[in-house]
Design a protein around this motif. Structure first.
Motif, short mmCIF file in Angstrom:
data_model
loop_
_atom_site.label_atom_id
_atom_site.label_comp_id
_atom_site.label_asym_id
_atom_site.label_seq_id
_atom_site.Cartn_x
_atom_site.Cartn_y
_atom_site.Cartn_z
N ALA A 148 0.74 -1.33 -0.07
CA ALA A 148 0.09 -0.06 -0.08
C ALA A 148 0.87 1.37 -0.09
N LEU A 149 1.94 1.02 0.70
CA LEU A 149 2.72 2.40 0.66
C LEU A 149 3.48 2.49 -0.69
N ARG A 150 3.86 1.58 -1.22
CA ARG A 150 4.44 1.84 -2.66
C ARG A 150 3.29 2.31 -3.63
N GLU A 151 2.13 1.60 -3.62
CA GLU A 151 1.16 2.08 -4.42
C GLU A 151 0.60 3.58 -4.35
N GLN A 152 0.52 3.74 -3.21
CA GLN A 152 -0.14 5.24 -2.88
C GLN A 152 1.15 6.47 -2.19
N ARG A 153 2.48 5.83 -2.82
CA ARG A 153 3.61 6.80 -2.16
C ARG A 153 3.37 8.21 -2.70
N ARG A 154 2.69 8.51 -3.99
CA ARG A 154 2.84 9.87 -4.31
C ARG A 154 1.72 10.67 -3.48
N ARG A 155 0.82 10.07 -3.35
CA ARG A 155 -0.32 10.61 -2.47
C ARG A 155 -0.01 10.79 -1.28
N LEU A 156 0.55 9.78 -0.57
CA LEU A 156 1.15 9.77 0.90
C LEU A 156 2.36 10.89 1.05
N ASN A 157 2.93 10.90 0.03
CA ASN A 157 4.22 11.99 0.24
C ASN A 157 3.40 13.38 0.29
N ARG A 158 2.53 13.51 -0.43
CA ARG A 158 1.82 14.97 -0.49
C ARG A 158 1.15 15.19 0.97
N ILE A 159 0.70 14.02 1.46
CA ILE A 159 -0.28 14.15 2.71
C ILE A 159 0.91 14.35 3.87
#
Length: 449
Positions: A148-159
């Motif tokens: 999940a961290l890999r797949e959502q990395r771009r979104r999570l980095n922004r968050i």
């Protein structure tokens, strides 16, 4: 997020009681509880159903009737439910809910017996802290968290950049609450909350949640039939209750809606980060660090009320698993979730921040350790006392009775391992030359017998 707020200030008995949550959530127990509600400091971590990781007093409810104190109690009929709705409509409209919103929200809503069974059935099935963590931080949960961290990395980095909350912690909450969005709950939130408010056992709390849910519908964030969640009204990827949603949910995508229900987890994950930030998250600070205690450690110092900088703990012999002083992340306390024979943790401010999501120690350790593992950290190194088991309610009462008879005042016999019982256990242990860790174990009860 406050979601299930201070569910319980669970003391150290190592038990985790079973409880229902959204399908396979991992949060600990009775989870909607307002902060400031009476703490169920009985030392048991109550778990949600099946693979749920919440420790709470589980409403399991698969049986047709409710069992309380070995008595079968039939579920109440719903003959007055419609009359209650009519009265509630007036109260809701007085709080700004429109007639059209009420009509849309209550279309097809019926009294839900299953919700009441779940709420009433306080199971005595318990799990130890290590059994809880075996599930909460299983290999598959860690693997799926890294994915999940890999797949959502771009979104999570922004968050992370926006709210200053470490992305691994946000992912860990997501994993604990809904198994990374796979088990968000599919029950009609309005029907569940209306049933619970009408039932009256915690009617004031659930009516407050119902009003909040109607305000969410009226704002246009979600349609009535898409407002789904757990039996107790927790919603979305990270399981907000309605009042927490109103206070803390955010529109991260910028589409004009705070949508925590859809397949896109952006708003839910950002809302979780916003919530943790609101309660003081310190970026880069660990929730806790596993430590080693020296021989002759003063177990009276293992208390949330005792806070020292890591360097001062090191001077007392408390060091990391590498044998060196823990880095200075601020003042910290020592936590022994399974007493002196299990893992020890030095916990920092961020432990208390996660606690605002759910106050059970097992849940906080679960989120914290899962986030560490997702980030590539090691498993807990200390061995747990796996030959032990948790005490059930009757055994906890027996423990209190026997301690009191032996001259160690527990402050009453109620089956709850609170501060007075912990002090009594410590005094008894010290008098017998045992490790005075206050841990209410089966071994201790057998010795008292």
């Amino acid at each position: 997020m406050r979601i299930w707020m201070k569910a319980a200030a669970l003391a150290a008995t190592g038990a985790v009681a079973a409880q229902a949550g959204p399908d396979e959530s991992l949060r600990p127990p009775e989870r909607p509880v307002e902060r400031g509600a009476p703490a169920a400091a009985d030392g048991s971590y109550q778990l949600a159903a099946a693979i749920s990781l919440r420790p709470l007093s589980r409403p399991s409810g698969l049986a047709p009737d409710i069992v309380q104190d070995d008595q079968v109690v039939p579920v109440a009929a719903n003959s007055g439910f419609q009359a209650w709705i009519n009265g509630f409509r007036r109260r809701a409209m007085a709080q700004g809910i429109s007639s059209s919103t009420l009509n849309r929200a209550f279309r097809g809503v019926e009294y839900d017996n299953d919700v009441i069974r779940r709420d009433r059935n306080q199971s005595e099935f318990t799990k130890t802290i290590w059994e809880y963590l075996d599930s909460a931080v299983s290999d598959s949960r860690v693997k799926n968290g890294k994915k999940a961290l890999r797949e959502q990395r771009r979104r999570l980095n922004r968050i992370e950049a926006t709210y200053g909350v470490d992305k691994e912690v946000v992912v860990a909450v997501w994993g604990m609450e809904s198994n990374y969005g796979n088990h968000r709950g599919n029950m009609n939130v309005i029907q569940s909350l209306a049933t619970l408010a009408y039932d009256g056992r915690r009617g004031r709390f659930f009516e407050k949640q119902l009003i909040a849910a109607l305000k969410i519908l009226q704002s246009g964030d979600v349609a009535p039939r898409k407002m789904t969640g757990s039996w107790a009204g927790a919603m979305g990827h990270t399981q907000f209750i309605p009042t927490s949603y109103l206070a803390y949910a955010v529109d991260f995508t910028g589409d004009g809606k705070r949508d925590i229900w859809s397949e896109d987890p952006s708003d839910a994950l950002a809302s979780t980060a916003a919530y943790l930030k609101r309660f003081g998250w310190v970026k880069g600070q660990p929730w806790g660090v596993e430590v080693q205690l020296p021989r002759g450690f003063n177990y009276g110092l293992a208390s949330r009320s005792v806070k020292k900088p890591p360097a001062e703990w090191a001077r007392l012999g408390v060091v990391g698993t590498n044998g060196r002083a823990v880095p200075n992340h601020g003042t910290a306390s020592i936590l022994l979730p399974a007493g002196g024979n299990g893992a020890a943790f030095m916990i920092f401010k961020n432990f208390s921040v996660i606690e605002r999501y759910n106050a059970a120690d097992a849940y906080v350790i679960g989120v914290g350790h899962l986030s560490d593992r997702i980030a590539g950290g090691p498993a807990i190194q200390a061995k747990w006392p796996r030959g032990d088991r948790s005490l059930n309610f009757r055994e906890r009462k027996e423990l209190q009775q026997r301690l009191s008879r032996a001259g160690f005042n527990t402050g009453g016999v109620d089956g709850k391992i609170g501060p007075k019982t912990l002090a009594a256990i410590r005094s008894y242990q010290a008098s017998k030359g045992l490790i005075p860790d206050g841990y209410a174990s089966l071994k201790l009860l057998r010795r008292l017998r």
